[in-house]
Enzyme design. Structure first.
Site, PDB file in Angstrom:
ATOM      1  N   ASP A 101      -3.051   8.258  -1.266  1.00 51.79           N
ATOM      2  CA  ASP A 101      -4.383   8.851  -1.278  1.00 51.79           C
ATOM      3  C   ASP A 101      -4.723   9.339   0.120  1.00 51.79           C
ATOM      4  O   ASP A 101      -3.995   9.060   1.075  1.00 51.79           O
ATOM      5  CB  ASP A 101      -5.448   7.849  -1.761  1.00 51.79           C
TER       6      ASP A 101
ATOM      7  N   GLN B  48     -11.687   7.325  -4.597  1.00 52.52           N
ATOM      8  CA  GLN B  48     -12.243   7.811  -3.339  1.00 52.52           C
ATOM      9  C   GLN B  48     -13.620   8.409  -3.618  1.00 52.52           C
ATOM     10  O   GLN B  48     -14.136   8.286  -4.727  1.00 52.52           O
ATOM     11  CB  GLN B  48     -11.292   8.835  -2.697  1.00 52.52           C
TER      12      GLN B  48
ATOM     13  N   ASP C  83       0.861  -1.180   0.000  1.00 52.42           N
ATOM     14  CA  ASP C  83       0.000   0.000   0.000  1.00 52.42           C
ATOM     15  C   ASP C  83       0.901   1.235   0.000  1.00 52.42           C
ATOM     16  O   ASP C  83       2.131   1.123  -0.018  1.00 52.42           O
ATOM     17  CB  ASP C  83      -0.961  -0.046   1.186  1.00 52.42           C
ATOM     18  N   SER C  84       0.308   2.415   0.013  1.00 46.16           N
ATOM     19  CA  SER C  84       1.107   3.632  -0.145  1.00 46.16           C
ATOM     20  C   SER C  84       1.557   4.210   1.186  1.00 46.16           C
ATOM     21  O   SER C  84       2.369   5.123   1.220  1.00 46.16           O
ATOM     22  CB  SER C  84       0.284   4.680  -0.867  1.00 46.16           C
ATOM     23  N   GLY C  85       1.016   3.714   2.272  1.00 46.97           N
ATOM     24  CA  GLY C  85       1.331   4.281   3.578  1.00 46.97           C
ATOM     25  C   GLY C  85       0.307   5.297   4.046  1.00 46.97           C
ATOM     26  O   GLY C  85       0.243   5.620   5.228  1.00 46.97           O
ATOM     27  N   GLY C  86      -0.498   5.785   3.120  1.00 47.63           N
ATOM     28  CA  GLY C  86      -1.448   6.838   3.475  1.00 47.63           C
ATOM     29  C   GLY C  86      -2.449   6.420   4.539  1.00 47.63           C
ATOM     30  O   GLY C  86      -2.701   7.172   5.483  1.00 47.63           O
ATOM     31  N   PHE C  87      -2.981   5.234   4.406  1.00 49.25           N
ATOM     32  CA  PHE C  87      -4.017   4.814   5.344  1.00 49.25           C
ATOM     33  C   PHE C  87      -3.485   4.757   6.774  1.00 49.25           C
ATOM     34  O   PHE C  87      -4.141   5.208   7.718  1.00 49.25           O
ATOM     35  CB  PHE C  87      -4.587   3.442   4.941  1.00 49.25           C
TER      36      PHE C  87
ATOM     37  N   ASP D 105      -7.783  -7.460   0.488  1.00 53.14           N
ATOM     38  CA  ASP D 105      -6.843  -7.721   1.579  1.00 53.14           C
ATOM     39  C   ASP D 105      -7.585  -7.461   2.864  1.00 53.14           C
ATOM     40  O   ASP D 105      -8.475  -6.610   2.917  1.00 53.14           O
ATOM     41  CB  ASP D 105      -5.627  -6.793   1.510  1.00 53.14           C
TER      42      ASP D 105
END
Lengths: 382, 382
Positions: free
Chosen positions: A147, A191, A93-97, A268
């Protein structure tokens, strides 16, 4: 030079789809469930058991790995596949969450997000460009755009602001990715919360930019299953049919099959392992809370017909004892049981779709879910 | 009707011995190391890995199992082998050691020991007769007499009192055991602290009663390795040569080989798994504290030539990361590494003794131990 990413649909059945993603580290059969290896490990479960359960692909969390051991160190050690000795496909994932859910003092600006590390208090900036750089250093097969994910319920204006910011970040992710990535894929993230107009705008704008796959983000963040499935049903058809569709952070067995019925290809969730550690086993006979006293003297296994040795070989009484006694082996065994269950559920879906019998498959298993009703863990790993 | 217990020496080399114990659940090759499954599970390690490491026999703790899930429940579920799905030999201790180390408000009297359960506060009486009853309910292959173990250093009068009480309890254990046990073996336990006259009196009295094997208890309880080995060297020759000799709760790799050199056949210790959980790996290259920062970027495995997949397949950097990140998989992998190491050490000793080269084997491996110097965990599981 690895083979580049490719997706091929092999059959559809209503909105449900089955196919194959080719990645530099192998084939992923879809619908696919990705176990979550937050810190480059599935909690309490050996990679060999994850693989034996049937996982084609694993997810790892950029946020955790960039903080520890750091993307640069993983790269110096040969990339994530070599580092963790998982030679099969990996999605990061991008780390944003996790920035939104874990970090203190986060500040979201046009440039990116600044946050205080939950490990050592250091201030760290995560921009779209850095999120891509980190994921290229990790060397995952599939990278995700940065995001901003908004918890529901939320004001429409807030959802819209985050959706538009995520779109601008999507563009900023694509440019550096195209320059540097070799064979890897980049997915955009739709989103728009529970607002269908915003979801449509996001989906169409992302498709116009062009990605290797499309995720639905900002779901399983507080809304009901009904709302989630409505968004999925209405948004999936707006995404390019020839690209994989990934519903992030979802979910229960029921969530998965219902989303597959609405056109989703990838999932996931930490639920199989988290619930396993907490004593909840998913089986074909329904969910079983092994800590319940009624299992204390039950010599039956969880499922004598299971493909999973842990479900077959140990009595409920013994598993119950392990949990009561605080033995970590209990959580490990139930996590394995659940990983097998999820993978078997996906394998069943793939077979059913290929045979044009997905509606039957859904109907056949729906009764079990009604009895389960457990929606804990429909959130992302934190 | 299972085959009764039998012990056969196949070779000696100086005081060192190698042989085989036949038990109702299979053969145990000696010298043997028994991993400790305190609560009917090796902490964090799947039975299959314990077996693959080379363990012929496992130890389980009567004290823990009589409190939870209870000996009666284990018996109702088919006995310990069936309950935990370990079809191989099992030795149970008598519960006495844990009563001394874990229970509050214990009172030792002629009749037995009364203690308050550390789980629910219930007052429980453990007599020699009950210790045997519990172990017969558990169905272990080898049962131990109830004894009183005194921590060292201690007054001679106190050591003597406990030694004589243990002798009277030995007699009281043997009678009900002979009536009820089927194929099982009962071992007596030599007490006497660090006083050789008391050890000799204890050993001779136990031999006169007659047991299937003899343990040295009351060691690894605070004394130096030098004192322990002196007691072992002087006591072992007083025990019947045709019966197995078991040094309880010992020890480091060095302790094990030195005790084998002095005539010991069996060991149990939590050290391989406890140290594994704490990040200490035993390898042929010496002990490695994987949490040390110097391993953070080391791509080498713990031992590329090891028979153990965990020692071979994962980099030190990855194992270091797992410990730093608090991932339980790290403790599991190092526990497995250590269980293989201990079993390989025993296998090497057996081969060396059979070849009449145990002194060479001891000399060859001694250098490694000197570098290790780690004696943490030379105590029993608590």
């Amino acid at each position: 030079m690895p083979e580049p990413f490719a997706f091929r649909l092999t059959a559809t059945d209503g909105a449900a789809r089955t196919g194959e993603m080719a990645t530099p580290h192998g084939i992923v059969r879809t619908p696919a469930f990705m176990p979550v290896g937050t810190q480059a490990a599935i909690k309490g479960v050996h990679h060999d058991d994850v693989r034996a359960a049937g996982a084609d692909i694993m997810l790892a969390n950029t946020y955790h790995l960039m903080l520890r051991p750091s993307a640069e160190r993983v790269a110096a050690l040969g990339g994530l596949h070599t580092f963790m000795r998982w030679p099969h496909p990996i999605l990061t994932d991008s780390g944003g969450f996790q920035v939104m859910s874990l970090a203190a003092l986060r500040k979201v600006e046009e440039e990116g997000v600044t946050f205080r590390s939950h490990l050592d208090g250091a201030m760290i900036e995560l921009t779209p460009e850095r999120a891509i750089e980190v994921q290229i250093l990790l060397g995952s097969d599939i990278a995700m755009q940065l995001d901003e994910c908004v918890r529901l319920p939320a004001e429409r204006s807030e959802i819209e602001r985050a959706m538009n910011l995520s779109l601008r970040w999507a563009e900023r992710c694509k440019r550096p990715f195209e320059k540097a990535a070799i064979g890897q894929a980049l997915f955009g993230i739709v989103q728009g919360g529970d607002d269908q107009n915003l979801r449509e705008a996001s989906a169409r704008a992302l498709a116009a930019i062009g990605f290797d796959g499309y995720a639905l983000g900002g779901l399983a963040v507080g809304e009901t299953q009904e709302v989630m499935l409505k968004v999925v049903a209405e948004t999936a058809p707006m995404l390019p049919a020839d690209k994989p569709r990934y519903l992030m952070g979802v979910g229960t067995p029921a969530d998965l099959l219902e989303a597959i019925a609405r056109g989703i290809d990838m999932f996931d969730c930490v639920l199989p392992t988290r619930n396993g550690r907490h004593g909840l086993a998913f089986t074909r006979n329904g969910a079983i809370n092994i800590k319940n006293a009624r299992h204390a003297e039950d010599p039956r296994p969880l499922d004598a017909e299971s493909r999973c040795p842990a479900a077959r070989d140990f009595s409920r009484a013994y598993l119950h004892h392990l949990f009561r006694a605080g033995e970590a082996l209990g959580g490990t065994l139930l996590s394995i049981v659940n990983l097998y269950y999820y993978q078997d559920l996906m394998a069943g879906a793939r077979t059913a779709i290929a045979a044009g019998r997905f509606a039957d498959y859904l109907a056949l298993t729906r009764e079990q879910w009604a009895a389960k009703g457990d929606r804990r863990g429909r959130d992302h790993e934190c």
